[in-house]
Each structure stands twice: as C-alpha cells, then as structure tokens.
Design a protein around this motif. Sequence first.
Motif, PDB file in Angstrom:
ATOM      1  N   THR A  83      34.159  39.705  55.913  1.00  0.00           N
ATOM      2  CA  THR A  83      35.151  38.643  55.269  1.00  0.00           C
ATOM      3  C   THR A  83      35.751  38.792  53.953  1.00  0.00           C
ATOM      4  OG1 THR A  83      34.081  36.841  57.022  1.00  0.00           O
ATOM      5  CG2 THR A  83      35.319  35.973  54.860  1.00  0.00           C
ATOM      6  N   ALA A 126      38.875  41.409  54.780  1.00  0.00           N
ATOM      7  CA  ALA A 126      39.846  40.718  55.644  1.00  0.00           C
ATOM      8  C   ALA A 126      40.277  39.579  55.001  1.00  0.00           C
ATOM      9  CB  ALA A 126      39.110  40.308  56.953  1.00  0.00           C
ATOM     10  N   THR A 127      39.662  38.867  54.310  1.00  0.00           N
ATOM     11  CA  THR A 127      40.470  37.775  53.575  1.00  0.00           C
ATOM     12  C   THR A 127      40.425  37.639  52.234  1.00  0.00           C
ATOM     13  OG1 THR A 127      38.501  36.269  53.200  1.00  0.00           O
ATOM     14  CG2 THR A 127      39.247  36.498  55.533  1.00  0.00           C
ATOM     15  N   SER A 158      35.089  35.208  58.559  1.00  0.00           N
ATOM     16  CA  SER A 158      36.301  34.649  58.083  1.00  0.00           C
ATOM     17  C   SER A 158      36.558  33.311  57.987  1.00  0.00           C
ATOM     18  CB  SER A 158      37.624  35.297  58.976  1.00  0.00           C
ATOM     19  OG  SER A 158      37.570  36.672  58.515  1.00  0.00           O
ATOM     20  N   THR A 182      42.568  33.076  56.330  1.00  0.00           N
ATOM     21  CA  THR A 182      43.914  33.956  56.941  1.00  0.00           C
ATOM     22  C   THR A 182      43.309  35.328  56.903  1.00  0.00           C
ATOM     23  OG1 THR A 182      45.560  32.303  56.289  1.00  0.00           O
ATOM     24  CG2 THR A 182      46.157  34.889  56.762  1.00  0.00           C
ATOM     25  N   TYR A 183      43.014  35.874  58.076  1.00  0.00           N
ATOM     26  CA  TYR A 183      42.742  37.382  57.913  1.00  0.00           C
ATOM     27  C   TYR A 183      43.661  38.406  58.165  1.00  0.00           C
ATOM     28  CZ  TYR A 183      42.389  35.749  62.886  1.00  0.00           C
ATOM     29  OH  TYR A 183      42.796  35.052  64.036  1.00  0.00           O
ATOM     30  N   ALA A 200      35.735  40.060  62.005  1.00  0.00           N
ATOM     31  CA  ALA A 200      36.371  39.268  60.478  1.00  0.00           C
ATOM     32  C   ALA A 200      37.788  39.697  60.407  1.00  0.00           C
ATOM     33  CB  ALA A 200      35.327  39.700  59.346  1.00  0.00           C
ATOM     34  N   THR A 226      32.129  34.514  51.040  1.00  0.00           N
ATOM     35  CA  THR A 226      31.550  33.466  51.923  1.00  0.00           C
ATOM     36  C   THR A 226      30.055  33.656  52.181  1.00  0.00           C
ATOM     37  OG1 THR A 226      31.973  32.118  53.808  1.00  0.00           O
ATOM     38  CG2 THR A 226      32.063  34.400  54.189  1.00  0.00           C
ATOM     39  N   ASP A 275      35.540  30.032  54.945  1.00  0.00           N
ATOM     40  CA  ASP A 275      34.846  29.881  53.461  1.00  0.00           C
ATOM     41  C   ASP A 275      33.628  29.099  53.500  1.00  0.00           C
ATOM     42  OD1 ASP A 275      35.232  27.082  53.837  1.00  0.00           O
ATOM     43  OD2 ASP A 275      37.293  27.085  52.399  1.00  0.00           O
ATOM     44  N   THR A 281      35.983  42.057  47.263  1.00  0.00           N
ATOM     45  CA  THR A 281      37.200  41.197  47.761  1.00  0.00           C
ATOM     46  C   THR A 281      38.524  42.103  46.854  1.00  0.00           C
ATOM     47  OG1 THR A 281      36.904  39.971  45.550  1.00  0.00           O
ATOM     48  CG2 THR A 281      36.126  39.027  47.826  1.00  0.00           C
ATOM     49  N   SER A 293      38.089  34.167  63.696  1.00  0.00           N
ATOM     50  CA  SER A 293      37.599  33.001  62.594  1.00  0.00           C
ATOM     51  C   SER A 293      36.428  32.331  63.335  1.00  0.00           C
ATOM     52  CB  SER A 293      38.563  32.491  61.910  1.00  0.00           C
ATOM     53  OG  SER A 293      38.084  31.322  60.879  1.00  0.00           O
ATOM     54  N   HIS A 332      40.447  44.147  49.680  1.00  0.00           N
ATOM     55  CA  HIS A 332      41.495  43.161  50.596  1.00  0.00           C
ATOM     56  C   HIS A 332      42.521  43.235  49.637  1.00  0.00           C
ATOM     57  CE1 HIS A 332      43.199  40.009  52.389  1.00  0.00           C
ATOM     58  NE2 HIS A 332      43.622  39.393  51.442  1.00  0.00           N
TER      59      HIS A 332
END
Length: 421
Positions: free
Chosen positions: A101, A104-105, A115, A124-125, A152, A109, A117, A408, A156, A411
């Motif tokens: 996640t 992807a986002t 995906s 949004t992925y 992910a 999380t 929170d 993150t 979602s 991403h």
Amino acid sequence: MKTRSRRLLVAGIAGATAAGVALAAAPLATADEAGRHHGNHRSVIFVNGDGMSAAHREAARLNLKGRFGQLEMNKLPAAGFEATTPDDPSTVITDSAAAATAWATGKKTYNGAISVDPSGKALTYLGAEAKKAGKATGLVTTAQVTDASPAAFFSSTAQRSQQSEIARQYLEVSKPDVILGGGEDWWYPAGNPGEFQDNPAKDPTEQSKSTAGDLVAKAKSKGYQYVSSPEQLAKAKSGKLLGLFSNEEMFEQRPEGEGDLYAPKPTLQAMTEKALSTVSKNKKGFFLFVEEEGVDEFSHENNGEKMLKAMAALDQTVGMLRKYVAKHPDTLLVVTGDHDCGGLTVEDTGTTDESGDGISAEDGPFTVAGSKYTFDLDWTTSGHTGVPTPVTAAGYGASGLVGSYQNTHVHTVLRNVLLGR
C-alpha cells in the motif's frame, strides 16, 4: 539440506555492502536524459522479491554467481534502502499488504490493509492512475494474483483476505490488461473446481471458494482471454489476458523435505515476457508489476534450498528486464523487497552455536558457485523483521531512488515517472 544447530543472530543492515547492493558508478543521468525526449509516454516495471532483504541477495549472489560475481538485480546502477515501518496500532513490523500500500498509494497504513488508510478510507492506487492516463497495466506473480502485493496496486479493501472481492475489482474497476499467476480458487465458486482439481493430494486444503460467483466467466465476458497452462500462455494472442496456473501459490511452501516444491509452470520469466510483450505495445507507456512470492514463503519455512531456487528465478527474470530497459531508456526498472522475512544472515560453515537456546535454525551448507567454499544460512525467526530492504533501479528516474528513505518515497518516484509530475 539439514538443520544443524540453533543460534540467535540478528542480520543487520551492515550486510548491505557485502550483498553488493551499492555497486556501480554508472552514469544515471544518461538514461534520465534520454527518457525526457519521450514526453509522458514513460513506463515502469516494478519487481518485488517478496520478503527479500540484503541477506537473501547475498546468499543468492554467492550460490549463483560465486565469490566475486554479481546478481542481475545488483547490476542496476542506482541503489538505496527503504524503511518499511507500517502505520499499525500494534506493531512496527510490516506485512506485505501495508508495505505494498505504501508503494501503491504513498500512504502508510495498518497490516492487512489493501490501499485504504488507517481509518479504512479508500486510497487512490497507482494501477488505476496509470490506466486513467491511458497506459497499459499488468501484474505477474507466483502467488495468487489477488494476493496482497499485486492487490494493493489494483484494488482497495479493508482486509487482504477478501481475495474474490479483489478479483472483482480487477475486472470492474482497475481493469489491468494482463493478470498472470496463481490463485484460481478465488475465481470459481465452491463446487466448480475450474481447471485445477479441488483438494489435490499435494495440498488437500485447496478448493474453489469464490464469494463473487464465476469470475473467470465474467473475465471472458469482458474480453479477457483465459489461459491455464504454459502451452496456452505461449499461444495467447495480444490483448486482454487472464492466466491462472494453480489453485493457490504456484509452488508448495513447506520445510525442506516435507513436500516442499518450487517449479512454477509457466516460469516467472515466461509470464513476465508474455506480459511485457503485451503491455509494451501501448504507445502511451505501461505499468507492470512483477513478483516472486517464493522468497517470502520459503523464508517463513526457514527453507534455504527452495528460497535460493526462487531467488534464481527472480534474478533470471531481472536479467531479461535489464536487457529490455537498456533498449528503452524511457522505462524505469525497480527491484526491491517489501520486507525481510526470516531474520536471515549468511555465515561461514563449521561455526559453533553461539546461543544454544533453540530459537534460530542453521541451514546448510550451501555451495559458493565455481569454488570449494560453502556457507550456512542462519534463520532467527519464521516471521518478518523490520530491517530496511535494498532498492536497485535503472532507466528513467532511477537516480531518485538513491539514498535512504521510507517506502512511501518509492511511490513518489514511480508516480512521477508514470504521470510526468
């Protein structure tokens, strides 16, 4: 292989240099600058060695390439490390769902979340964003195609266990052009075994269990070709493609000598080649997710022999992808692992038991390719650990992955390359 002795050791991040991760002083800007001439038609190939840490990479390097050789994944010129801590109320150790996640986002999380929170709100992925931008999308895995990591990027859900719902979202929401891997059980309802028999002798627990009806029939109604064998995959025509090649994972994850098997048919490379040949036809670019699940599953079993086989398949696939990216500098190739599994380290053979507490398992000896040398693998857990995982990359935007960062950040780099932002 035998389990010889027990010891408690921690595989630290200091092993990264020995793993050959920070290798080359290649001209990263060359690929970046070449890609700029292609406008917003850029592509991303994202490769996940599930459960793969620096120790897994070093063990595979020794076993496959020898004392001074290098893995294909370690030849990628950009190198960094990602921290994998989730935003979970009870632990700082991630699972695959929370880690994927983050990729992807761009959001942290809780473990088990696909995906969404921490409050359960859908995020949004990247797979959907790539599709909205007109790019082709696809996923390849030796796990179930609806397992946490691919899920992910293309769905979602509040919990990773909702695999039929994930499959439904693939068909009705994110609409990846190519879906290849295992997990047929989640696509057919109970009583309809599909192409793979229910309750097979190798694993009597496997049986069809879709909670969303006959999803293979639904896929066909939406224009997907459906294939279930290597021969059918090889003959498949260009266009939307769904391939399910096993009831669950494409291997049998068990301790050594207890029914363990790693021989995916088709191979990870064959599936990836077919997916790449399909999505690369899109003139606006593509996003392709590729995963070798066996690294994680066999590490959970402290099964070094089969883990190394999975690493070999992964590295062979990366070698093929390196050649593609060398000819397509507008494409970013990233190879990493979502978390460490097994608390693994690499040791000399013949060492004494440091702890004698029965917590950790020593596995080996394993050969060092082209030499008289051997090494042992020392597992300190059957679960995940929190050590950062190596990231190596090549192609457009690869220099953005140099350094140390949260997962993150990966991403951010992927999205910037795909969407030109």
